[in-house]
Design a protein around this motif. Structure first.
Motif, short mmCIF file in Angstrom:
data_model
loop_
_atom_site.label_atom_id
_atom_site.label_comp_id
_atom_site.label_asym_id
_atom_site.label_seq_id
_atom_site.Cartn_x
_atom_site.Cartn_y
_atom_site.Cartn_z
N CYS A 165 0.85 -1.19 0.00
CA CYS A 165 0.00 0.00 0.00
C CYS A 165 0.89 1.24 0.00
O CYS A 165 1.94 1.27 0.65
N SER A 166 0.47 2.27 -0.70
CA SER A 166 1.19 3.54 -0.64
C SER A 166 0.66 4.40 0.51
O SER A 166 -0.46 4.19 1.00
N GLN A 167 1.46 5.37 0.92
CA GLN A 167 1.00 6.30 1.95
C GLN A 167 -0.26 7.03 1.49
O GLN A 167 -1.19 7.24 2.28
N GLU A 168 -0.29 7.40 0.22
CA GLU A 168 -1.43 8.14 -0.31
C GLU A 168 -2.70 7.29 -0.27
O GLU A 168 -3.79 7.79 0.04
N GLN A 169 -2.57 6.01 -0.56
CA GLN A 169 -3.75 5.14 -0.52
C GLN A 169 -4.26 4.99 0.91
O GLN A 169 -5.47 5.05 1.15
N LEU A 170 -3.37 4.78 1.86
CA LEU A 170 -3.80 4.65 3.25
C LEU A 170 -4.49 5.93 3.72
O LEU A 170 -5.48 5.87 4.46
N SER A 171 -4.01 7.07 3.25
CA SER A 171 -4.61 8.35 3.66
C SER A 171 -6.06 8.47 3.18
O SER A 171 -6.84 9.23 3.76
N LYS A 172 -6.43 7.72 2.15
CA LYS A 172 -7.79 7.83 1.62
C LYS A 172 -8.85 7.34 2.61
O LYS A 172 -10.02 7.70 2.49
N CYS A 173 -8.45 6.52 3.59
CA CYS A 173 -9.43 6.06 4.56
C CYS A 173 -9.50 6.98 5.78
O CYS A 173 -10.22 6.69 6.74
N GLY A 174 -8.76 8.09 5.73
CA GLY A 174 -8.86 9.09 6.80
C GLY A 174 -7.69 9.13 7.75
O GLY A 174 -7.63 10.00 8.63
N LEU A 175 -6.76 8.20 7.62
CA LEU A 175 -5.53 8.24 8.41
C LEU A 175 -4.47 9.04 7.66
O LEU A 175 -4.56 9.21 6.44
N ASP A 176 -3.46 9.50 8.38
CA ASP A 176 -2.32 10.16 7.75
C ASP A 176 -1.30 9.08 7.41
O ASP A 176 -0.60 8.56 8.29
N GLY A 177 -1.23 8.71 6.13
CA GLY A 177 -0.38 7.61 5.73
C GLY A 177 1.07 7.78 6.09
O GLY A 177 1.76 6.81 6.38
N SER A 178 1.56 9.01 6.14
CA SER A 178 2.98 9.24 6.42
C SER A 178 3.35 8.85 7.84
O SER A 178 4.49 8.51 8.13
N VAL A 179 2.38 8.88 8.74
CA VAL A 179 2.64 8.54 10.14
C VAL A 179 3.05 7.07 10.28
O VAL A 179 3.80 6.71 11.19
N TYR A 180 2.60 6.23 9.36
CA TYR A 180 2.82 4.80 9.48
C TYR A 180 4.02 4.31 8.69
O TYR A 180 4.32 3.11 8.68
N ALA A 181 4.74 5.25 8.07
CA ALA A 181 5.89 4.89 7.24
C ALA A 181 7.16 4.78 8.07
O ALA A 181 8.20 5.37 7.75
N THR A 182 7.07 4.04 9.17
CA THR A 182 8.22 3.81 10.04
C THR A 182 8.38 2.32 10.28
O THR A 182 7.41 1.55 10.16
N GLU A 183 9.57 1.92 10.64
CA GLU A 183 9.87 0.50 10.79
C GLU A 183 9.05 -0.13 11.90
O GLU A 183 8.72 -1.32 11.84
N ARG A 202 11.19 -4.25 3.13
CA ARG A 202 11.92 -4.52 1.90
C ARG A 202 12.09 -3.27 1.05
O ARG A 202 12.91 -3.25 0.13
N THR A 203 11.30 -2.23 1.36
CA THR A 203 11.36 -1.01 0.54
C THR A 203 12.06 0.14 1.25
O THR A 203 12.09 1.25 0.71
N ILE A 204 12.60 -0.10 2.44
CA ILE A 204 13.28 0.98 3.17
C ILE A 204 14.45 1.48 2.34
O ILE A 204 15.29 0.71 1.86
N GLY A 205 14.53 2.78 2.16
CA GLY A 205 15.57 3.39 1.33
C GLY A 205 15.20 3.52 -0.12
O GLY A 205 15.93 4.15 -0.89
N HIS A 206 14.08 2.92 -0.52
CA HIS A 206 13.62 3.05 -1.90
C HIS A 206 12.82 4.33 -2.06
O HIS A 206 12.40 4.96 -1.09
N ASN A 207 12.60 4.69 -3.27
CA ASN A 207 11.77 5.87 -3.55
C ASN A 207 10.69 5.46 -4.56
O ASN A 207 10.98 5.26 -5.73
N PRO A 208 9.44 5.31 -4.14
CA PRO A 208 9.00 5.58 -2.76
C PRO A 208 9.06 4.33 -1.90
O PRO A 208 9.07 3.20 -2.41
N GLU A 209 9.09 4.51 -0.60
CA GLU A 209 8.89 3.40 0.32
C GLU A 209 7.40 3.02 0.32
O GLU A 209 6.54 3.85 0.04
#
Length: 624
Positions: free
Chosen positions: A297-315, A322-329
């Motif tokens: 799932c992308s951060q943007e997709q998770l944000s569509k349900c009302g959460l802030d997707g960027s908050v969950y982009a941590t280990e 597997r995507t840590i350090g990639h663009n995008p994670e």
């Protein structure tokens, strides 16, 4: 009633005691039943050689060129036998039938069994809500649907209140839902809008089901998966819509039980949004049925349900390691569900060990297992012993059980006739022709190269094999279509690239062996269902297969021995298991019959294992 003897064309038959004339047959006719109480002498018409007296010849009730008055062979006895066996009105199928035999109309099935009366009742009762993408039989793709229905029914029989929340897929046949009514209309948020949503309540297999139907395009299409909408976003909507319904209706279950990545966002939404509103009581259990499906799932997709997707982009939350350090994670809904659930369960003890030792989610499981009040358990799945019961199964042409499996022979003959397979005892088949069945999704996990090889090997060994399943991958589908074109015109192999719940029941009942050669198998239900229906499992030792099938030829624990097991992923390892199984079937019929009876008595029911889930629920519940 007029009856006749079913024999190869080269034989005649003389009844004992002696009657006028002999009875001959110019062809094989439709099997009606077996009779074990009357002796016949079989005579080869070519060389007049008499064979030993035999008691087990098929009878038929359809008119044909050879008939014998029932009075001559004990009409009352035969009538009583066929009536008791349930074969009296049986209509035998043919491959040329306009309507395939598995698409005939079947009686309504009351799956409520005596188990609900006799089951242990719990004194401290729970309200459990399952949020799931699948439920058998109305929205079933794989084992997930069977597990949800079986576990829910087992908890209900123990006195608990259970609801299942399910998307109202357009493909669901409403006539299979009892007492369907609209119970509420509300709005649930998605991507900046509040989507008008209907909630219906109905009953399926004795379970209360709440169907969530959004007014947008989600869940439209002719199948559970594969619609024209974005599935990940549809399940994000569904996860929030379940909680929103509980919020607006004031529903406070003790446990919300989520399944797989499809509802992996629900624990995030609960703890970071709805717990701050009015939902305080529920605790969350996540069951992982297959660790290979992550819900990327992308951060943007998770944000569509009302959460802030960027908050969950941590280990430590939901980032896909597997995507840590990639663009995008990327995010993983399954990982987020693991982190935010109060307890995580997987579906067998051996698969639990395997998931802690391999795979990128192992570190997440270990880290969260060690947190206070977090649990990671391996609870073996069961099968619903009422839905999977050869003694009451409405899809079967004849019923049977562990004490009287005469009907299983009829089921085998029925399937052979309906699919155009050679019949045992005919000139085109040996006296004992084992039928191997493989009911599976045709995906890499299931050991595609071994299934393909098994088709060749069974054909070489003079056996029969039926494969029932679909391939979601077009390339795999084409490969199996080529195999079907090669084999389906013969008399020993049938490759049916489809799924039919009705036919699956018939195949298990007809099978002498059930093949499960998986590369990995979190639990597996096919081997359990096969045993319930008198099919000896041939399996690869992995996951739940290792917890339920124990090799017949390894004498360390003879009381557990119930199948043929191999460990390698190569053709030779599979050959070793199949060859032993075929040898046992053909050369040791008495031992085979004993094993058949033994496996039918194995208790793999949900009634046996549901108590472990209830114990887990009780450790988590918050009493108000």
């Amino acid at each position: 009633m007029t009856l006749g003897i079913c024999l190869p064309s080269s034989f005649s038959i003389s009844p004992i005691p002696k009657t006028k004339g002999s009875i001959t047959s110019s062809s094989i006719h439709r099997c009606f039943c077996r009779i074990n109480s009357y002796d016949f002498v079989v005579v080869n018409k070519t060389n007049k050689k008499k064979l030993k007296p035999c008691k087990n010849y098929f009878l038929y009730s359809n008119s044909c060129d050879v008939k014998i008055p029932a009075a001559q062979i004990g009409a009352a006895e035969l009538e009583d036998s066929t009536t008791k066996s349930g074969f009296k009105n049986l209509v035998w199928p043919s491959p040329d039938d306009e309507i395939p035999f598995w698409r005939r109309e079947f009686p309504t099935w009351d799956v409520n069994s005596d188990d609900s009366v006799n089951a242990e009742k719990d004194s401290d009762l729970l309200h459990i809500v399952h949020a799931t993408a699948e439920m058998a039989p109305i929205a079933k793709v794989g084992g997930l649907g069977d597990v949800v229905t079986g576990l829910a029914r087992a908890c209900i029989t123990r006195g608990h209140k259970v609801d299942v929340m399910l998307p109202f897929y357009e493909c669901i046949q409403r006539q299979h839902i009892n007492n369907l009514v609209l119970i509420s209309t509300y709005a649930s948020y998605f991507n900046g809008d509040w989507i008008p949503t209907n909630a219906y309540r109905g009953e399926v297999s004795g379970i209360s089901v709440i169907f969530i139907e959004p007014s947008n395009h989600f869940f439209k299409g002719q199948s559970v998966y594969g619609g024209s909408y974005n599935e990940l976003e549809a399940y994000l909507f569904f996860s929030r819509a379940c909680l929103e319904w509980m919020q607006v209706t004031g529903t406070q279950p003790d446990i919300i039980h989520v399944h797989e990545w499809q509802t992996g966002a629900l624990p995030l939404l609960y703890w970071d949004m709805y717990q701050d509103l009015s939902l305080k009581k529920p605790r969350i259990v996540l069951t992982i049925h297959n660790m290979e499906h992550y819900g990327e799932c992308s951060q943007e997709q998770l944000s569509k349900c009302g959460l802030d997707g960027s908050v969950y982009a941590t280990e430590d939350k939901a980032v896909d390691d597997r995507t840590i350090g990639h663009n995008p994670e990327r995010l993983s809904l399954l990982k987020g569900g693991i982190v935010y659930s109060n307890a995580v369960v997987t579906v067998s003890p051996t698969y639990l060990k395997e998931t802690l030792c391999s795979g990128w989610l192992a570190s997440t499981l270990l880290r969260n297992r060690d947190k206070q009040n977090r649990r990671y358990s391996g609870i073996l799945n069961g099968i619903d012993s009422a839905m999977w019961n050869p003694a009451t199964d409405v899809f079967l042409p004849a019923k049977f059980d562990a004490e009287n499996f005469q009907g299983k022979n009829v089921c085998k003959h029925f399937v052979q006739r309906g699919l155009g397979l050679a019949l045992e005892g005919t000139s085109s088949g040996s006296d004992r022709v084992p039928l191997v069945v493989c009911v599976t999704r045709l995906v890499a996990q299931k050991g595609l190269h071994l299934i393909t090889h098994a088709i060749h090997r069974v054909d070489e060994l003079g056996g029969q094999m039926v494969v029932l399943g679909r391939a979601p991958d077009g390339r795999v589908q084409r490969e199996f279509e080529n195999l079907a074109n090669l084999y389906n015109q013969g008399s020993g192999i049938r490759i049916l690239l489809m799924y039919s719940e009705e036919l699956s029941h018939m195949l298990y009942a007809a099978a002498d062996m059930v093949l499960v050669p998986s590369m990995y198998e979190p639990c597996g239900l096919a081997q359990m269902i096969g045993m319930r229906y008198g099919a000896i499992p041939v399996v690869r030792k992995t996951g739940g297969l290792a917890d339920t099938v124990f090799d017949i030829d390894q004498g360390s624990q003879p009381e557990l021995a119930n199948g043929f097991v191999f460990e390698g992923i190569d053709q030779g390892s599979l050959n070793w298991a199949l060859d032993r199984a075929f040898s046992s079937y053909r050369e040791k019929p008495n031992e085979w019959a004993t094993t058949l009876q033994k496996v039918m008595k194995v208790d793999n029911s949900w009634n046996k294992t549901a108590g472990q889930y209830i114990d887990l629920y009780n450790t988590l519940r918050v009493k108000w």
